[in-house]
Write a protein that holds these residues in place. Structure first.
Motif, PDB file in Angstrom:
ATOM      1  N   CYS A 293       0.858  -1.180   0.000  1.00  0.00           N
ATOM      2  CA  CYS A 293       0.000   0.000   0.000  1.00  0.00           C
ATOM      3  C   CYS A 293       0.898   1.234   0.000  1.00  0.00           C
ATOM      4  O   CYS A 293       1.874   1.296   0.745  1.00  0.00           O
ATOM      5  N   GLN A 296       1.068   2.882   3.640  1.00  0.00           N
ATOM      6  CA  GLN A 296       1.382   2.124   4.855  1.00  0.00           C
ATOM      7  C   GLN A 296       2.850   1.727   4.840  1.00  0.00           C
ATOM      8  O   GLN A 296       3.465   1.647   3.783  1.00  0.00           O
ATOM      9  N   PRO A 327      -2.932  -4.391   3.284  1.00  0.00           N
ATOM     10  CA  PRO A 327      -3.913  -3.766   4.170  1.00  0.00           C
ATOM     11  C   PRO A 327      -5.131  -3.280   3.390  1.00  0.00           C
ATOM     12  O   PRO A 327      -5.102  -3.154   2.175  1.00  0.00           O
ATOM     13  N   HIS A 330      -5.221   3.089   3.046  1.00  0.00           N
ATOM     14  CA  HIS A 330      -4.354   4.056   3.718  1.00  0.00           C
ATOM     15  C   HIS A 330      -5.179   4.926   4.671  1.00  0.00           C
ATOM     16  O   HIS A 330      -6.410   4.873   4.653  1.00  0.00           O
TER      17      HIS A 330
END
Ligand code: SAM
Ligand code: SF4
Length: 352
Positions: A293, A296, A327, A330
């Protein structure tokens, strides 16, 4: 497209000859079909929202070689990647970079890959545009935040607008479709935006505005740069009729058609409207670090498994383990009370 460069670079194992491993799907059911590969963290500009003035770059020996980049890209293709964007830093300043485009062309020829694209600041485009087209590149993104040469020099710290304009001419002469990417910057280009839209559309180019993201330490405060696109869009309605469009490129932009020009206008809104639910992409840096991401910190090292063995088994395992940790999205925030960037690394490291 099948040529000597491709034969020099291509790894022993061709994506098409690999026993088809399972495609990469993250825990939220999102298939990963798009990689952005940053081939260098270096750049011939120092855009004020992207870099600080005295950036420290990676030692050259830490970088993946062009052969290793080709092998990494090919491993992703074998795992279902359909689209590769080559980015940076400035990708066209990496020495020998055209050999990577020549070698990736084999995946376009075989149909394994739908598209190879590039994001560039345009400074080196005049000398590379024709060769990019010869390698099967059809569309490129050129980043350009203003049409005023003095403002251009100020925002890039060093850039020469005339060179970028020459690059655009060469790219169009080579038959490449161009999308202009402009970061929306408060007090810098908001007044100029309608002129930029008319200019881009008069040349048959799409244009997309991007909200500035809190990535890496820069000189100055993000909040002083941040212009929400909800605000810019409202301002544009004074001059244009914006009609919803279903056009999609596989990236995060949402498009409208400008009725007065007939051209396409995109908005990338990581802050005001997060688009993570449809995320189909991951990013690989020039050292082989995979970021699942943009916003991240979690990352996976692909360089060690790549170098550990000539077979791709360890590499595939590392890719699968990493995608299993992708994930949901953000958590970008830009306001007066949030001092630190969302992540420490600059956009030029992760790749735009
Ligand atoms: N050097 C190339 C270029 O400028 O197109 C490719 C790399 S650059 C990091 C990719 C894109 O990221 C550019 O369009 C740039 O404007 C954008 N960018 C850089 N820093 C950004 C930030 N903090 N927020 C939003 N966009 C950013
Ligand atoms: Fe270089 Fe692109 Fe970053 Fe500007 S946005 S400093 S051109 S990497």
């Amino acid at each position: 497209m099948g040529n000597i460069y491709g034969m020099i670079l291509r790894s022993e194992i061709d994506a098409s000859s690999l026993a088809a491993p399972a495609p990469l799907v993250d825990p939220f059911g999102r298939a990963i079909s798009y990689i952005r590969v940053s081939v260098t963290d270096r750049c011939d500009f120092r855009c004020v929202y992207c870099m600080s003035e005295d950036m420290h770059f990676l030692p050259k020996q830490d970088l993946l070689s062009l052969e290793e980049l080709d092998r990494l890209c090919s491993a992703f293709v074998a795992k279902g990647t359909r689209k590769i964007r080559i980015t940076g830093g400035e990708p066209l300043v990496r020495r020998g970079i055209m050999t990577l485009f020549h070698s990736l062309a084999r995946h376009l020829e075989s149909g394994a890959l739908e598209e190879v694209t590039v994001t560039t600041n345009g400074s080196q485009l005049a000398r590379h545009a024709k060769e990019l087209a010869d390698c099967g590149v059809k569309r490129i993104n050129v980043s350009l935040d203003t049409l005023d040469p003095d403002k251009f020099r100020a925002i890039t710290r060093w850039g020469d607008l005339a060179k970028v304009m020459d690059g655009l001419d060469a790219a169009q002469a080579a038959g490449l479709s161009i999308k202009i990417n402009a970061v929306a910057l408060k007090g810098f280009n908001e007044v100029e935006a309608p002129e930029m839209i008319r200019w881009a559309h008069s040349r048959g180019m799409d244009i997309t505005f991007i909200e500035v993201m809190p990535l890496g330490e820069i000189d100055g405060a993000r909040v002083d740069q941040y212009l929400p696109l909800t605000q810019l869009r409202a301002q544009l309605l004074d001059q244009f009729t914006l009609e919803d469009s279903t056009y999609q490129t596989g990236g995060p932009a949402r498009y409208v058609t400008v009725k007065e020009t007939g051209g396409r206008l995109g908005f990338i809104t990581p802050l005001t409207h997060n688009f993570c639910e449809g995320c189909n992409r991951v990013r690989v840096t020039c050292t082989g670090t995979l970021y699942m991401c943009l916003g991240q910190e979690d990352a996976a090292d692909l360089r060690a498994p790549l170098r550990a063995s000539e077979s791709n088994e360890l590499l595939f395992k590392a890719m699968e383990d990493a995608i299993a940790r992708k994930p949901k999205g953000h958590d970008f925030v830009i306001d007066r009370t949030t001092r630190n960037p969302a992540v420490g690394r600059h956009m030029s490291v992760t790749g735009g």
